[in-house]
Write an enzyme that holds these catalytic residues in place. Sequence first.
Site, short mmCIF file in Angstrom:
data_model
loop_
_atom_site.label_atom_id
_atom_site.label_comp_id
_atom_site.label_asym_id
_atom_site.label_seq_id
_atom_site.Cartn_x
_atom_site.Cartn_y
_atom_site.Cartn_z
CD GLU A 154 -3.09 -0.98 0.27
OE1 GLU A 154 -3.12 0.03 -0.47
OE2 GLU A 154 -3.98 -1.85 0.24
CE LYS B 246 -7.54 5.69 2.43
NZ LYS B 246 -7.44 4.38 3.07
CG HIS C 143 -7.01 -2.18 -3.78
ND1 HIS C 143 -5.82 -1.51 -3.99
CD2 HIS C 143 -7.14 -2.32 -2.43
CE1 HIS C 143 -5.27 -1.25 -2.82
NE2 HIS C 143 -6.03 -1.73 -1.86
CG HIS D 54 -5.68 -6.46 1.38
ND1 HIS D 54 -6.57 -6.57 0.34
CD2 HIS D 54 -5.39 -5.14 1.50
CE1 HIS D 54 -6.83 -5.36 -0.15
NE2 HIS D 54 -6.12 -4.49 0.54
#
Length: 361
Positions: free
Chosen positions: A185, A226, A247, A264
């Site tokens: 990320e 973010k 994603h 993930h």
Amino acid sequence: MKTIRVELDERSYPIYIEAGALEKLGQICSEHRLGPRVALITDKTVEKLYGSQTLAQLRSAGVDAQLIPVPPGESSKSLEWLDRLYTRLLWAGFDRDATIVALGGGVVGDLAGFVAATYLRGVRWVQVPTTLLAQVDAAIGGKTGINHRFGKNLIGAFHQPQFVLTDPELLQTLPERQRFAGLAEVIKYGLIHDERFFTQLETTWDGCLEDRKRSSTIIERSIEIKSEIVSRDEREVASRALLNFGHTIGHALEAATKYQHFLHGEAVAWGMLAEAYISYKKQGLTAQDFERIAALLRRLPRPAFPPSLEMEPFLEYIHRDKKARHKQIWLVLLQGFGKAALSGVMEVDIREAFEYLRASS
């Protein structure tokens, strides 16, 4: 204590960042006047590490805190565990003045946040992320939800927390695999928003997680990016959609392998490689930029692409993605660093990228 704010009018909130910040949780809860009762939702792994300490912090502030553990892993993001948590809260008499505290990684935050969004039509909640992925991404922005057998995060709501408490010291007990998964990320932010940040990751990659000063800088910059994006677009109608780079394909990989093969962040890393490949083939990303992206992603430890994964089940999850509209597949694609856009693609493009991933493993 460093504070970064997510600016959303009456739903604005601070993200507190400091090594050892967990020791101030009770004090901060008191400052935010969160009410007399707290349900502390965590997974059983985190419970063993930080459950007693966190309960003590909450109780030191005069809060009636009860800990509710769930199993670790994606299996907890289910209708079954949602019902169990509702039942536990109702049985214990938690009312609308209660606060839910999510102590854990992205799974716990998604699940506990969705409970908070829907229990008695919504109660307050707090995020205390314990994984790198949650600290830099999942805990910010109010996305909550659970999985469905048809795909990941298909049931959910936007529900902003009262605050996020980020303690980088909690990462010291995180397994190495989880830490590297969180870096996926971090790389994403450099790709969609800040080439300078990406270059810093390239040049300081080795040992970046072991060096506490460098890791703190990475965490803070990721949170800044973010928070800035969420402040502009809370509900993902424009620029926030760019955070989904990697994603769409990543989620499909997770679901098609029944959440057993990838963490993930690992699936997102494979997804970013695939979506960068499509960007190179279809969106004008240069060969040089694509190779820079692929080279950094290769330095990220992750499981091999599963040779037994079949194309058709994978494509079914692609077509069920939340961003799909009128049977059109939408991906976040790159024209360059910091130049991302949501673009429609054909199934043939996904098939070609799938084969590229298989050949790259």
